[in-house]
Design a protein around this motif. Structure first.
Motif, PDB file in Angstrom:
ATOM      1  N   LEU A  83       1.043  -0.922   0.078  1.00 44.75           N
ATOM      2  CA  LEU A  83      -0.359  -0.036   0.107  1.00 44.75           C
ATOM      3  C   LEU A  83       0.680   1.624  -0.026  1.00 44.75           C
ATOM      4  O   LEU A  83       0.177   2.729   0.291  1.00 44.75           O
ATOM      5  N   LEU A  84       2.255   1.326  -0.175  1.00 45.19           N
ATOM      6  CA  LEU A  84       3.117   2.268  -0.459  1.00 45.19           C
ATOM      7  C   LEU A  84       2.517   2.923  -1.401  1.00 45.19           C
ATOM      8  O   LEU A  84       3.106   4.314  -1.152  1.00 45.19           O
ATOM      9  N   ASP A  85       2.505   3.118  -2.205  1.00 39.55           N
ATOM     10  CA  ASP A  85       1.939   4.065  -3.212  1.00 39.55           C
ATOM     11  C   ASP A  85       0.220   5.142  -3.089  1.00 39.55           C
ATOM     12  O   ASP A  85       0.173   4.911  -3.635  1.00 39.55           O
ATOM     13  N   ASN A  86      -0.377   4.449  -2.432  1.00 41.90           N
ATOM     14  CA  ASN A  86      -1.857   4.447  -2.323  1.00 41.90           C
ATOM     15  C   ASN A  86      -1.951   5.578  -1.775  1.00 41.90           C
ATOM     16  O   ASN A  86      -2.076   5.292  -0.275  1.00 41.90           O
ATOM     17  N   PRO A  87      -2.411   6.422  -2.458  1.00 39.34           N
ATOM     18  CA  PRO A  87      -2.065   8.109  -1.469  1.00 39.34           C
ATOM     19  C   PRO A  87      -3.538   8.272  -0.501  1.00 39.34           C
ATOM     20  O   PRO A  87      -3.663   8.821   0.736  1.00 39.34           O
ATOM     21  N   GLY A  88      -4.373   7.169  -0.895  1.00 42.35           N
ATOM     22  CA  GLY A  88      -5.694   7.098   0.423  1.00 42.35           C
ATOM     23  C   GLY A  88      -5.080   6.143   1.787  1.00 42.35           C
ATOM     24  O   GLY A  88      -6.604   5.611   2.261  1.00 42.35           O
ATOM     25  N   VAL A  89      -3.778   5.491   1.871  1.00 40.01           N
ATOM     26  CA  VAL A  89      -3.881   4.921   2.651  1.00 40.01           C
ATOM     27  C   VAL A  89      -2.201   5.609   3.150  1.00 40.01           C
ATOM     28  O   VAL A  89      -1.711   5.839   3.291  1.00 40.01           O
ATOM     29  N   VAL A  90      -3.052   5.490   4.675  1.00 45.09           N
ATOM     30  CA  VAL A  90      -2.298   5.463   5.678  1.00 45.09           C
ATOM     31  C   VAL A  90      -1.884   5.389   7.198  1.00 45.09           C
ATOM     32  O   VAL A  90      -2.735   4.583   7.131  1.00 45.09           O
ATOM     33  N   LEU A  91      -0.483   4.692   7.629  1.00 48.11           N
ATOM     34  CA  LEU A  91      -0.281   3.938   8.165  1.00 48.11           C
ATOM     35  C   LEU A  91      -0.050   4.374  10.262  1.00 48.11           C
ATOM     36  O   LEU A  91       0.902   5.607   9.770  1.00 48.11           O
ATOM     37  N   ALA A  92      -0.340   3.971  11.209  1.00 47.75           N
ATOM     38  CA  ALA A  92      -0.793   4.930  12.254  1.00 47.75           C
ATOM     39  C   ALA A  92       1.062   4.530  12.698  1.00 47.75           C
ATOM     40  O   ALA A  92       1.584   3.704  12.497  1.00 47.75           O
ATOM     41  N   ASN A  93       1.413   6.071  13.525  1.00 49.56           N
ATOM     42  CA  ASN A  93       3.000   6.000  13.477  1.00 49.56           C
ATOM     43  C   ASN A  93       3.076   5.268  14.587  1.00 49.56           C
ATOM     44  O   ASN A  93       4.896   5.294  14.344  1.00 49.56           O
ATOM     45  N   ARG A  94       2.422   5.048  15.627  1.00 48.52           N
ATOM     46  CA  ARG A  94       3.207   4.202  16.702  1.00 48.52           C
ATOM     47  C   ARG A  94       1.893   2.660  16.360  1.00 48.52           C
ATOM     48  O   ARG A  94       1.162   2.812  16.248  1.00 48.52           O
ATOM     49  N   ARG A  95       2.704   1.598  16.949  1.00 47.17           N
ATOM     50  CA  ARG A  95       1.655   0.136  16.621  1.00 47.17           C
ATOM     51  C   ARG A  95       2.263  -0.321  18.008  1.00 47.17           C
ATOM     52  O   ARG A  95       3.592  -0.680  18.542  1.00 47.17           O
ATOM     53  N   TRP A  96       0.716   0.021  19.023  1.00 46.79           N
ATOM     54  CA  TRP A  96       0.623  -0.676  19.801  1.00 46.79           C
ATOM     55  C   TRP A  96       0.693  -2.028  19.900  1.00 46.79           C
ATOM     56  O   TRP A  96      -0.025  -2.810  18.959  1.00 46.79           O
ATOM     57  N   LYS A  97       0.763  -3.265  20.960  1.00 40.70           N
ATOM     58  CA  LYS A  97       0.434  -4.571  21.527  1.00 40.70           C
ATOM     59  C   LYS A  97      -0.512  -4.208  21.792  1.00 40.70           C
ATOM     60  O   LYS A  97      -1.310  -4.387  23.183  1.00 40.70           O
TER      61      LYS A  97
END
Length: 525
Positions: free
Chosen positions: A51-65
């Protein structure tokens, strides 16, 4: 037009997450993803690369356990929401989803639905006054601090709780907030979510309080949103359809549930089985469709409750603790008319009132209007009557100034029937046997809410054999209950036989019984 930023919390199935994100963004919406830090790092990298090149997707800055019942679920949601607000300035709504959710409407329908009313959708019921929590901890969720995961570190969880309880180490709820509770699957407008984030930044004391409550994903947003958004702009419901079993587990949907899900007044559904490949394909295609008509019937929950309840011995009418030693009195005679066709039983009680001096009321535990006299308020609601049923019946004997009383009951209320038959009073039962033809069953299915006005005829026809068997089984259960005094009448029996049974039931002459049974259209549908 509404543009939705989906806040997607997930921990498995990277291929499914990738497909979900591509599907949702293909219609002009957005997706912010939080992938559990406990999950396989390779799965997360697969999602990130795809999904790296999909402008409609963002990943959360922090990944929680993340862990069930922990603050981590709320923390992950907040961080993902912050990322979505920053990345998607054109998003008008923010919709919580899980990896197990799938759309049950088209994007076109969803956008129109959200455009139709300027409001937020989030369950928010009073924590202390509502019955949203059925069993287990309630106040304990808040007044004690919970640092450990109840499922993975149960010994520490309960040891900590017992120590706080023993030494009375409790805390107060922040005085200026009203704790609310509801489903974690909400949909908020942009301005509402921004107010929630601003509140969190300005009130670390409230965040700190909820961070050590138990299952805060059911209380945090549900409390903060009503605190910062006017009540008139809130709808206390979720737009994600889900059903829970009696054991608190979400019901899973499979390939044959497509038509059922489309008919629910929701935009998404949870949980869709990973094995339901065909269902996932059809629902995925549905999101991109246009011009689809969705007849809303909302019958799924009723169907589920009906089907799972079949054959189960209920406890609805078990004796209440204050009634265990109560009795209607040996001097009183109680007569129970038991009939599935309520209109037939009501015609019989009307004829009893007309031809005899025996007081007779109708379905007093089912209907508000049941030919009851004024009893000072206990009769005003069905729930009051059920909670105080022996007291109610005693009052009726007194009010009618009679030691005889006839009431109507549904055969499904077997435990109530058995309970009353075990009383010291002289109690007898008259079963009105009935034939259930297809026309009656179609009407019954709609009357009890198993099908709505938009339910297809095919669905109703499939239900008919099951419902007929269920109704017939209720009568058999009553016969098998081995009651001391059980009479029965039926439209197909000779008039003399019916009269003999009714005469024995009411303690009247056969001639009087014949007069009562001569009521016009007594057995007619």
């Amino acid at each position: 037009m509404a543009r939705i930023a989906f806040i997607l919390l997930c921990h498995k199935d990277p291929k499914g997450i990738i497909a979900q994100a591509r599907r949702l963004t293909a219609t002009g919406d957005y997706v912010a993803i939080h992938f559990d830090a406990r999950a396989n790092p390779k799965d997360f990298e697969e999602i990130r690369q795809a999904l790296l090149d999909n402008p409609g997707v963002v990943l959360a800055n922090r990944r929680w356990k993340c862990g069930w019942g922990e603050w981590s679920l709320v923390g992950a949601t907040l961080d993902t929401a912050r990322a979505a607000l920053e990345a998607f300035p054109q998003a008008t709504h923010f919709y919580m989803l899980s990896g197990d959710c799938m759309p049950i409407k088209s994007a076109q329908y969803a956008h129109g639905f959200l455009d139709a009313e300027d409001c937020d959708y989030i369950e928010n019921f009073d924590f202390f006054e509502s019955d949203w929590i059925k069993t287990g901890f309630k106040e304990e969720r808040l007044i004690y601090r919970h640092w450990f995961n109840e499922r993975t570190r149960s010994k520490l969880f309960y040891a900590s709780y017992e120590l706080q309880k023993r030494f009375k180490i409790t805390r107060e709820v922040p005085s200026d907030i009203q704790v609310m509770i509801g489903s974690q699957w909400w949909c908020l407008r942009r301005q509402s979510l921004e107010k929630v984030i601003a509140f969190c930044d300005s009130r670390p004391d409230v965040v700190r309080f909820f961070s050590t409550t138990w299952i805060p994903d059911e209380t945090f947003f549900q409390t903060i949103v009503p605190h910062v958004v006017p009540k008139k702009e809130l709808r206390a419901r979720t737009l994600t359809y889900l059903i829970f079993t009696d054991y608190g587990m979400p019901v899973t949907f499979y390939n044959d549930h497509y038509d059922l899900l489309m008919g629910q007044n929701y935009l998404f559904a949870r949980k869709i089985s990973p094995e339901a490949i065909r269902l996932r394909e059809r629902l995925g295609a549905l999101w991109a469709a246009s011009g689809v008509h969705f007849p809303i019937s909302n019958e799924a929950t009723g169907l589920f409750r009906f089907m799972t309840g079949r054959g189960r011995i209920g406890r609805r009418f078990a004796p209440r603790f204050w009634e265990v030693d109560g009795s209607l009195g040996r001097q009183n005679a109680l007569r129970l008319v038991v009939a599935k066709k309520w209109h037939v039983a009501k015609r019989l009680t009307e004829a009893i009132r007309r031809h005899t001096d025996i007081p007779a009321v109708d379905y007093l535990f089912n209907e508000v209007e049941a030919h009851l006299p004024d009893l000072g308020g206990v009769e005003t609601t069905v729930s009051k009557r059920e909670h105080h049923r022996r007291a109610l019946l005693k009052l009726l004997f007194e009010q009618f100034e009679s030691n005889r009383l006839v009431i109507c009951l549904d055969p499904s209320a077997l435990h109530l029937i058995q309970d009353l038959c075990s009383d010291k009073a002289d109690t007898r039962v008259l079963l009105i046997d009935s034939h259930f033809d297809d026309a009656y069953l179609r009407g019954h299915i709609r009357r009890v809410g198993l099908a709505g006005s938009e339910t297809s005829a095919e669905v109703v026809e499939r239900l008919i054999p099951t419902v007929r068997a269920d109704l017939e089984h209720e009568a058999e259960r009553l016969r098998d209950a081995d009651l001391d005094a059980l009479q029965s009448i039926a439209p197909w029996r000779p008039a003399d036989d019916n009269a003999a049974q009714l005469a024995q039931f009411l303690d009247v002459t056969p001639e009087m019984a014949h007069q009562i049974l001569a009521a016009e259209h007594l057995f007619s549908d």
